[in-house]
Design a protein around this motif. Structure first.
Motif, PDB file in Angstrom:
ATOM      1  N   SER A 155       9.697   3.947   4.776  1.00 16.07           N
ATOM      2  CA  SER A 155       9.416   5.375   4.691  1.00 16.07           C
ATOM      3  C   SER A 155      10.578   6.173   4.087  1.00 16.07           C
ATOM      4  CB  SER A 155       9.077   5.891   6.090  1.00 16.07           C
ATOM      5  OG  SER A 155       8.754   7.250   6.044  1.00 16.07           O
ATOM      6  N   ILE A 167       0.904   5.498   0.853  1.00 15.81           N
ATOM      7  CA  ILE A 167       0.210   6.663   1.400  1.00 15.81           C
ATOM      8  C   ILE A 167       0.983   7.930   1.072  1.00 15.81           C
ATOM      9  CG2 ILE A 167      -0.756   7.755   3.462  1.00 15.81           C
ATOM     10  CD1 ILE A 167      -0.715   5.098   4.847  1.00 15.81           C
ATOM     11  N   VAL A 170       6.504  -1.497   7.363  1.00 17.31           N
ATOM     12  CA  VAL A 170       6.401  -0.074   7.024  1.00 17.31           C
ATOM     13  C   VAL A 170       7.755   0.418   6.534  1.00 17.31           C
ATOM     14  CG1 VAL A 170       5.881   2.242   7.849  1.00 17.31           C
ATOM     15  CG2 VAL A 170       4.592   0.290   8.751  1.00 17.31           C
ATOM     16  N   ILE A 209       3.292  -1.238   3.985  1.00 14.01           N
ATOM     17  CA  ILE A 209       2.894   0.126   3.653  1.00 14.01           C
ATOM     18  C   ILE A 209       4.139   0.938   3.348  1.00 14.01           C
ATOM     19  CG2 ILE A 209       1.752   2.234   4.421  1.00 14.01           C
ATOM     20  CD1 ILE A 209       0.134   0.658   6.364  1.00 14.01           C
ATOM     21  N   GLU A 221      -4.113   2.628  -2.101  1.00 14.51           N
ATOM     22  CA  GLU A 221      -3.448   3.925  -1.995  1.00 14.51           C
ATOM     23  C   GLU A 221      -4.304   4.868  -1.173  1.00 14.51           C
ATOM     24  OE1 GLU A 221      -1.199   6.097  -4.633  1.00 14.51           O
ATOM     25  OE2 GLU A 221      -0.818   4.485  -6.085  1.00 14.51           O
ATOM     26  N   VAL A 267       2.290  -6.137   9.280  1.00 16.52           N
ATOM     27  CA  VAL A 267       2.456  -5.161   8.201  1.00 16.52           C
ATOM     28  C   VAL A 267       3.835  -4.520   8.315  1.00 16.52           C
ATOM     29  CG1 VAL A 267       1.604  -3.027   7.165  1.00 16.52           C
ATOM     30  CG2 VAL A 267      -0.026  -4.643   8.180  1.00 16.52           C
ATOM     31  N   THR A 291      -4.403   4.935   6.734  1.00 14.55           N
ATOM     32  CA  THR A 291      -4.281   3.516   7.071  1.00 14.55           C
ATOM     33  C   THR A 291      -5.631   2.942   7.490  1.00 14.55           C
ATOM     34  OG1 THR A 291      -2.006   3.864   7.771  1.00 14.55           O
ATOM     35  CG2 THR A 291      -3.088   1.854   8.544  1.00 14.55           C
ATOM     36  N   THR A 335       5.216   4.762   3.031  1.00 12.51           N
ATOM     37  CA  THR A 335       4.670   6.076   3.367  1.00 12.51           C
ATOM     38  C   THR A 335       5.541   7.176   2.793  1.00 12.51           C
ATOM     39  OG1 THR A 335       5.884   6.112   5.453  1.00 12.51           O
ATOM     40  CG2 THR A 335       3.628   5.277   5.517  1.00 12.51           C
ATOM     41  N   ALA A 380       0.615   6.036  10.599  1.00 14.92           N
ATOM     42  CA  ALA A 380       0.265   4.676  10.193  1.00 14.92           C
ATOM     43  C   ALA A 380       0.477   3.706  11.356  1.00 14.92           C
ATOM     44  CB  ALA A 380       1.107   4.260   8.989  1.00 14.92           C
ATOM     45  N   ALA A 416       0.853  -1.196   0.000  1.00 16.45           N
ATOM     46  CA  ALA A 416       0.000   0.000   0.000  1.00 16.45           C
ATOM     47  C   ALA A 416       0.890   1.247   0.000  1.00 16.45           C
ATOM     48  CB  ALA A 416      -0.896   0.004   1.228  1.00 16.45           C
ATOM     49  N   PHE A 442      -3.039  -5.982   2.138  1.00 14.60           N
ATOM     50  CA  PHE A 442      -1.632  -5.623   1.894  1.00 14.60           C
ATOM     51  C   PHE A 442      -0.778  -6.099   3.060  1.00 14.60           C
ATOM     52  CE2 PHE A 442      -3.971  -1.977   3.624  1.00 14.60           C
ATOM     53  CZ  PHE A 442      -3.276  -1.709   4.795  1.00 14.60           C
ATOM     54  N   MET A 496      -7.846   2.438   4.437  1.00 16.43           N
ATOM     55  CA  MET A 496      -7.455   1.291   3.618  1.00 16.43           C
ATOM     56  C   MET A 496      -7.860  -0.019   4.294  1.00 16.43           C
ATOM     57  SD  MET A 496      -3.832   2.434   1.855  1.00 16.43           S
ATOM     58  CE  MET A 496      -2.912   2.293   3.367  1.00 16.43           C
TER      59      MET A 496
END
Lengths: 334, 334
Positions: free
Chosen positions: B279, B185, B277, B249, B221, B275, B236, B251, B260, B183, B246, B239
């Motif tokens: 960034s 963001i 993450v 993520i 998204e 999940v 978040t 970001t 998130a 995903a 997903f 979604m």
DNA sequence: TTGTACGCGTTATCAC
DNA sequence: GTGATAACGCGTACAA
């Protein structure tokens, strides 16, 4: 790019002498230049787009209209860098330029850097430190004006946050909201060393004074000198696990509060409904939290500005000046 | 405080002329001064603790061995202030001093500030900006060396983060961990305006290129141009509520990632187990999270240092230099 | 009321 | 090999 116009050029253009030009452009009061001559000078200067050469002027006068801002790591410190901005603004207002230098974690560089600044003939020295503590400085020339921001040293004027008042205000804010069972995270003997912090003892003192004045003891405490999220997180969990009963947490700084939020959320406790949180510093971080954090702001920008003003304005500076730490009301206390 | 020794004092002490002193102390090569005379000069200088007066030298040479660092708000920006430190270090290495100025939110002050710096006869101008974007600058004298850090303008050399590479690297990091349902963001049309950001389009481009190369589309998204925690939080949640499937993520920046995290924790999802993450930016914030955030670092300090070096070293600077954004591996991707 | 001339400390151009 | 001396641009004592 043509050559810059000099005073002599202006004199020629105006059909007068450099003396006249100098006197007029420096706005000398008690010298009787005819208003008509003065006007001719100003016009000529305007036409030639003249501006005095600060280098030549400095050579002649011995003053540079510049000051040094020497710091340990404020440029790489999350929020303390605002003190640079304050100093910059105040200096600019007075037509001063700021020469920056930073010695980082190596205090032995301080001597070299200060020497280099003195060679540059700065009119004054401003020292800025990341955390308010006692510092050792190289010997400075007698006459040289010097001010310390967020630091203290022998006989030099210092600018510090008013931590005692802030400590009291923080507690009083919680009391005003009706809290009586308050927890505190971040007390430590270690922090009492003035070479680590000159102001934290005052923060403690203010906190304790306000609690005493209300006839209260802390309902729980989690000690620790590393004021990072981890301390707030573990400290909060421990206090909860000890079945301590409190309706508010006072944290030593915002990063600790951040950790406390994490722990509270994990345990299903809501801020401020179940537990209020009150803190110190006002880092950017404080605005990211849900709800945003109510905290006592370290007034770095004001401290920087005040430092520059004390350095540049002629009044004899006080040995120590305390700058109020404003209460920043957000959503974590109710 | 005695008067400082001058070249003339040294000459007298050594029983030689100022010419000889000047030549020796400046280390001129192709002038035949006897080694014995040179030694006498050096000794005399040592005895008198002589150091040349930079003001007089500047008056004579027209160079000041100083540069200006002019910025919008980098001193009050969480992490961009590191670029000052980089510039400071590189300048000091070369014996240069840095004059700082900051115009804040008022670009109309730029012209005044630049003029003031030029009056001070700085040898070069360094501009530093909070967010990499196209900027308007006042007219600058032809010869004056100028470099932009984190900003672009007409024909001036610019130093920017290598966002496209970083975008690709971020996606590839997730792919390498086996993620296929990713995903994203933080996409926004608004951010494509070069006056808002000159580099974000490249970040998008890198991300999209890497996804395309892997034959993937984003599994979900959440759009938005205000890259604050709120966006990450709401995005978040939305979604998840859309029942999007997903395992990772990506970001737009760390603050969004922070939001998130909050949402994921609320829903009982663990990072990185449930999940992952990933960034961009590497703010201090990234280290506070549980687990600490894996992110592509904006290399501000390196950019500052490179800017100063380009300005001061004589090589003709490239029109645009991209500085790699390193992958900072922490604990949020697995 | 304004002009002339010198000095601030350095570097550079020429003589010797 | 080394030494006078003239700039660099400005401020000011002193002269006019």
């Amino acid at each position: 790019m043509k050559k810059r116009a000099t005073q002599a050029d202006v004199a020629r253009e105006a059909g007068l002498s450099v003396t006249t030009v100098s006197l007029v452009l420096n706005g000398r009061r008690n010298t009787r230049i005819s208003e008509e001559a003065a006007e001719r000078v100003r016009e000529a200067a305007e036409r030639l787009d003249y501006s005095p050469d600060p280098t030549a002027r400095s050579l002649r006068t011995g003053r540079t209209r510049s000051l040094a801002f020497v710091s340990d790591g404020v440029t790489v410190t999350r929020y303390a860098s605002a003190m640079i901005r304050g100093a910059l603004d105040a200096a600019e207002e007075r037509g001063y330029t700021v020469l920056m230098a930073e010695v980082g974690e190596r205090p032995e560089r301080l001597e070299k850097v200060v020497a280099s600044m003195l060679e540059r003939r700065v009119d004054g020295l401003l020292f800025g430190f990341m955390s308010a503590r006692k510092v050792g400085l190289p010997a400075l020339p007698r006459g040289k004006r010097t001010v310390l921001i967020n630091g203290v040293a022998d006989g030099l004027p210092a600018i510090l946050p008013a931590e005692q008042d802030a400590g009291e205000a923080a507690v009083n804010r919680l009391l005003a909201a009706g809290h009586r069972r308050i927890a505190f995270i971040g007390r430590s003997e270690r922090v009492l060393d003035p070479y680590l912090s000159a102001t934290i003892p005052q923060r403690y003192a203010g906190i304790d004074a306000a609690m005493a004045a209300a006839g209260l003891d802390f309902a729980a405490e989690a000690e620790g000198h590393e004021w990072e999220p981890e301390l707030g997180y573990r400290g909060t969990l421990r206090m909860l696990d000890d079945a301590a009963s409190f309706t508010a947490i006072l944290t030593a700084n915002d990063r600790v509060a951040f950790g406390a939020y994490q722990a509270l959320q994990e345990r299903g406790l809501r801020v401020p409904h179940d537990v209020a949180v009150m803190s110190f510093d006002d880092e950017q971080l404080a605005t990211y939290l849900h709800p945003p954090l109510t905290t006592m702001r370290l007034p770095y920008r004001e401290m920087g500005a005040l430092g520059a003003r004390m350095l540049l304005d002629e009044e004899a500076p006080a040995p120590a000046t305390l700058v109020p730490m404003p209460l920043v009301e957000r959503g974590s206390v109710a």
